[in-house]
Write a protein that holds these residues in place. Structure first.
Motif, PDB file in Angstrom:
ATOM      1  N   ALA A   1      24.166   9.892  15.213  1.00 12.12           N
ATOM      2  CA  ALA A   1      23.459   9.093  14.205  1.00 12.12           C
ATOM      3  C   ALA A   1      22.384   8.229  14.858  1.00 12.12           C
ATOM      4  O   ALA A   1      21.284   8.064  14.307  1.00 12.12           O
ATOM      5  N   PHE A   2      22.693   7.668  16.028  1.00 13.53           N
ATOM      6  CA  PHE A   2      21.718   6.883  16.787  1.00 13.53           C
ATOM      7  C   PHE A   2      20.499   7.747  17.115  1.00 13.53           C
ATOM      8  O   PHE A   2      19.352   7.323  16.940  1.00 13.53           O
ATOM      9  N   GLN A   3      20.748   8.978  17.581  1.00 17.16           N
ATOM     10  CA  GLN A   3      19.651   9.875  17.939  1.00 17.16           C
ATOM     11  C   GLN A   3      18.826  10.292  16.720  1.00 17.16           C
ATOM     12  O   GLN A   3      17.614  10.493  16.830  1.00 17.16           O
ATOM     13  N   VAL A   4      19.475  10.421  15.570  1.00 16.59           N
ATOM     14  CA  VAL A   4      18.738  10.732  14.341  1.00 16.59           C
ATOM     15  C   VAL A   4      17.772   9.589  14.020  1.00 16.59           C
ATOM     16  O   VAL A   4      16.629   9.811  13.635  1.00 16.59           O
ATOM     17  N   GLY A   5      18.226   8.347  14.227  1.00 15.34           N
ATOM     18  CA  GLY A   5      17.360   7.201  14.032  1.00 15.34           C
ATOM     19  C   GLY A   5      16.177   7.217  14.988  1.00 15.34           C
ATOM     20  O   GLY A   5      15.031   6.942  14.591  1.00 15.34           O
ATOM     21  N   VAL A   6      16.429   7.563  16.242  1.00  8.90           N
ATOM     22  CA  VAL A   6      15.364   7.665  17.232  1.00  8.90           C
ATOM     23  C   VAL A   6      14.369   8.744  16.840  1.00  8.90           C
ATOM     24  O   VAL A   6      13.144   8.537  16.892  1.00  8.90           O
ATOM     25  N   LEU A   7      14.880   9.907  16.439  1.00  7.91           N
ATOM     26  CA  LEU A   7      14.025  11.022  16.050  1.00  7.91           C
ATOM     27  C   LEU A   7      13.098  10.641  14.900  1.00  7.91           C
ATOM     28  O   LEU A   7      11.882  10.889  14.948  1.00  7.91           O
TER      29      LEU A   7
ATOM     30  N   TYR B   1      25.723   4.650   9.613  1.00 10.33           N
ATOM     31  CA  TYR B   1      24.555   3.924   9.108  1.00 10.33           C
ATOM     32  C   TYR B   1      24.103   2.875  10.121  1.00 10.33           C
ATOM     33  O   TYR B   1      22.904   2.753  10.431  1.00 10.33           O
ATOM     34  N   LYS B   2      25.062   2.140  10.679  1.00 13.32           N
ATOM     35  CA  LYS B   2      24.745   1.109  11.664  1.00 13.32           C
ATOM     36  C   LYS B   2      24.141   1.738  12.919  1.00 13.32           C
ATOM     37  O   LYS B   2      23.151   1.237  13.470  1.00 13.32           O
ATOM     38  N   ALA B   3      24.721   2.846  13.383  1.00 11.34           N
ATOM     39  CA  ALA B   3      24.213   3.514  14.583  1.00 11.34           C
ATOM     40  C   ALA B   3      22.808   4.059  14.352  1.00 11.34           C
ATOM     41  O   ALA B   3      21.943   3.980  15.237  1.00 11.34           O
ATOM     42  N   PHE B   4      22.571   4.600  13.175  1.00 13.93           N
ATOM     43  CA  PHE B   4      21.232   5.095  12.831  1.00 13.93           C
ATOM     44  C   PHE B   4      20.216   3.957  12.904  1.00 13.93           C
ATOM     45  O   PHE B   4      19.136   4.111  13.488  1.00 13.93           O
ATOM     46  N   ARG B   5      20.538   2.819  12.311  1.00 16.59           N
ATOM     47  CA  ARG B   5      19.630   1.668  12.316  1.00 16.59           C
ATOM     48  C   ARG B   5      19.316   1.234  13.747  1.00 16.59           C
ATOM     49  O   ARG B   5      18.170   0.933  14.081  1.00 16.59           O
ATOM     50  N   GLU B   6      20.344   1.200  14.580  1.00 18.75           N
ATOM     51  CA  GLU B   6      20.139   0.786  15.971  1.00 18.75           C
ATOM     52  C   GLU B   6      19.219   1.759  16.695  1.00 18.75           C
ATOM     53  O   GLU B   6      18.374   1.351  17.499  1.00 18.75           O
ATOM     54  N   GLY B   7      19.391   3.037  16.419  1.00 24.42           N
ATOM     55  CA  GLY B   7      18.523   4.032  17.032  1.00 24.42           C
ATOM     56  C   GLY B   7      17.084   3.881  16.581  1.00 24.42           C
ATOM     57  O   GLY B   7      16.146   3.952  17.393  1.00 24.42           O
ATOM     58  N   TYR B   8      16.906   3.656  15.294  1.00 24.10           N
ATOM     59  CA  TYR B   8      15.557   3.541  14.745  1.00 24.10           C
ATOM     60  C   TYR B   8      14.830   2.328  15.323  1.00 24.10           C
ATOM     61  O   TYR B   8      13.691   2.436  15.794  1.00 24.10           O
TER      62      TYR B   8
ATOM     63  N   ILE C   1      12.985   2.061  18.662  1.00 27.55           N
ATOM     64  CA  ILE C   1      11.655   2.651  18.769  1.00 27.55           C
ATOM     65  C   ILE C   1      10.605   1.847  18.011  1.00 27.55           C
ATOM     66  O   ILE C   1       9.503   1.585  18.520  1.00 27.55           O
ATOM     67  N   ARG C   2      10.928   1.434  16.786  1.00 28.21           N
ATOM     68  CA  ARG C   2       9.970   0.685  15.966  1.00 28.21           C
ATOM     69  C   ARG C   2      10.735  -0.143  14.935  1.00 28.21           C
ATOM     70  O   ARG C   2      11.910   0.137  14.652  1.00 28.21           O
ATOM     71  N   PRO C   3      10.106  -1.177  14.352  1.00 30.97           N
ATOM     72  CA  PRO C   3      10.794  -1.977  13.341  1.00 30.97           C
ATOM     73  C   PRO C   3      11.168  -1.140  12.122  1.00 30.97           C
ATOM     74  O   PRO C   3      10.466  -0.202  11.748  1.00 30.97           O
ATOM     75  N   LEU C   4      12.286  -1.505  11.501  1.00 32.15           N
ATOM     76  CA  LEU C   4      12.769  -0.813  10.313  1.00 32.15           C
ATOM     77  C   LEU C   4      12.468  -1.649   9.079  1.00 32.15           C
ATOM     78  O   LEU C   4      12.649  -2.874   9.087  1.00 32.15           O
ATOM     79  N   ILE C   5      12.016  -1.014   8.026  1.00 33.35           N
ATOM     80  CA  ILE C   5      11.737  -1.730   6.787  1.00 33.35           C
ATOM     81  C   ILE C   5      13.043  -2.237   6.171  1.00 33.35           C
ATOM     82  O   ILE C   5      14.132  -1.841   6.579  1.00 33.35           O
ATOM     83  N   ASP C   6      12.925  -3.091   5.169  1.00 25.33           N
ATOM     84  CA  ASP C   6      14.093  -3.631   4.470  1.00 25.33           C
ATOM     85  C   ASP C   6      14.627  -2.562   3.515  1.00 25.33           C
ATOM     86  O   ASP C   6      14.210  -2.471   2.361  1.00 25.33           O
ATOM     87  N   LEU C   7      15.555  -1.766   4.017  1.00 27.52           N
ATOM     88  CA  LEU C   7      16.059  -0.644   3.221  1.00 27.52           C
ATOM     89  C   LEU C   7      16.793  -1.103   1.965  1.00 27.52           C
ATOM     90  O   LEU C   7      16.755  -0.428   0.932  1.00 27.52           O
ATOM     91  N   GLU C   8      17.473  -2.244   2.049  1.00 25.43           N
ATOM     92  CA  GLU C   8      18.221  -2.727   0.889  1.00 25.43           C
ATOM     93  C   GLU C   8      17.299  -3.003  -0.297  1.00 25.43           C
ATOM     94  O   GLU C   8      17.684  -2.855  -1.452  1.00 25.43           O
TER      95      GLU C   8
END
Length: 290
Positions: free
Chosen positions: A101-107, A228-235, A238-245
């Motif tokens: 999941a972390f790697q999916v976030g990175v990708l 979900y948490k691991a994905f966010r950490e991966g993303y 690399i770059r900031p994540l928008i407010d998904l909520e």
């Protein structure tokens, strides 16, 4: 047409099987006489062919994707075709580890770091970012013509009203970035605890990153908070994540609505299960929001 494409690429094919869950192209997995596996991809339209061709040009060396071994621009009968290498592994499932999941976030973040350059000119991939809200609205109301035939009139009217209400609560779009538009588990290939890469670029644009989280959340992230948490950490590595909520509810709603229209266009009987899933999603969403 398949035989013509095989002949065009000069392939010696031992066996082939059609790949399921490909909605904008016909795709075949081919085992060649030397034992090598390759994929033949025939997009449904010239525009989808052009988008895919340009996407490989943009993504090569920047994001993990298959190698384009050859391509054919087609003729009056064939929109074009691609000969692609095999990414080792299988489509992403919810049974993977947080490491995946972390790697999916990175990708995904790596893809979103790609921005249009002023001197680049594309014929298939459009930059929709400057008019992003208009682009989203155009898609919604285009599908609405099909949805209207499916939904109960009262539910249809409520859905239109809900869309008009929700769109005003969105933050400023995030981009312009390269967006996949169909970033879902079927298009993410995983080999054990390693993400091999992503596939299928018939729908790509330059636009707002917010659109790319919807299907991934629907089919993967929503099932396990650890993933979900691991994905966010991966993303965010690399770059900031928008407010998904804030953003996801709007896109979850429009995804369910648009998917109903998609099923009408592509055939209700053939897509009956997907249609029922999205009808249930839409009704549940309307119930929660009212």
């Amino acid at each position: 047409m398949l035989n013509r494409v095989i002949k065009q690429f000069g392939l010696q094919v031992d066996s082939l099987t059609e790949v399921e869950d490909s909605h904008s192209s016909t795709v075949y997995k081919c085992t060649l006489t030397k034992g090598q596996n390759v994929f033949l991809k025939i997009p449904y339209t010239k525009l989808k062919f052009q988008r895919e061709l340009e996407a490989y040009e943009i993504l090569k060396g920047r994001v993990s994707i298959p190698d384009m071994l050859d391509h054919w621009s087609g003729d009056d009968e064939c929109p074009g075709a691609f000969l692609l290498s095999e990414l080792k592994g299988k489509p992403l499932t919810t049974e993977v580890s947080p490491t995946v999941a972390f790697q999916v976030g990175v990708l995904q973040a790596q893809m979103h770091t790609i921005h249009p350059l002023a001197d680049q000119q594309f014929y298939g991939i459009k930059n929709e970012f400057a008019n992003w809200s208009d682009f989203v609205e155009q898609q919604f109301y285009s599908f609405a013509e099909d949805v209207k035939i499916i939904l109960d009139p009262q539910l249809y009217t409520q859905a239109i009203e809900k869309y008009e209400q929700m769109k005003h609560n969105l933050p400023s779009p995030d981009g312009p970035s390269f967006v996949h538009m169909d970033f879902r588990p079927a298009n993410i290939i995983v080999d054990g605890d390693q993400v091999s890469g992503m596939i299928d670029f018939e729908s790509v644009r330059f636009g707002s990153t917010e659109v790319d989280f919807t299907k991934l959340y629907r089919d993967f992230l929503s099932f396990d908070t650890t993933l979900y948490k691991a994905f966010r950490e991966g993303y965010i590595s690399i770059r900031p994540l928008i407010d998904l909520e804030t953003v996801l509810p709007f896109y979850q709603f429009t995804d369910a609505f648009n998917s109903i229209g998609w099923c009408k266009r592509r055939g209700i009987e053939k897509n009956a299960v997907f249609l029922e899933e999205n009808l249930a999603r839409l009704k549940e969403f309307m119930k929660q929001q009212n």
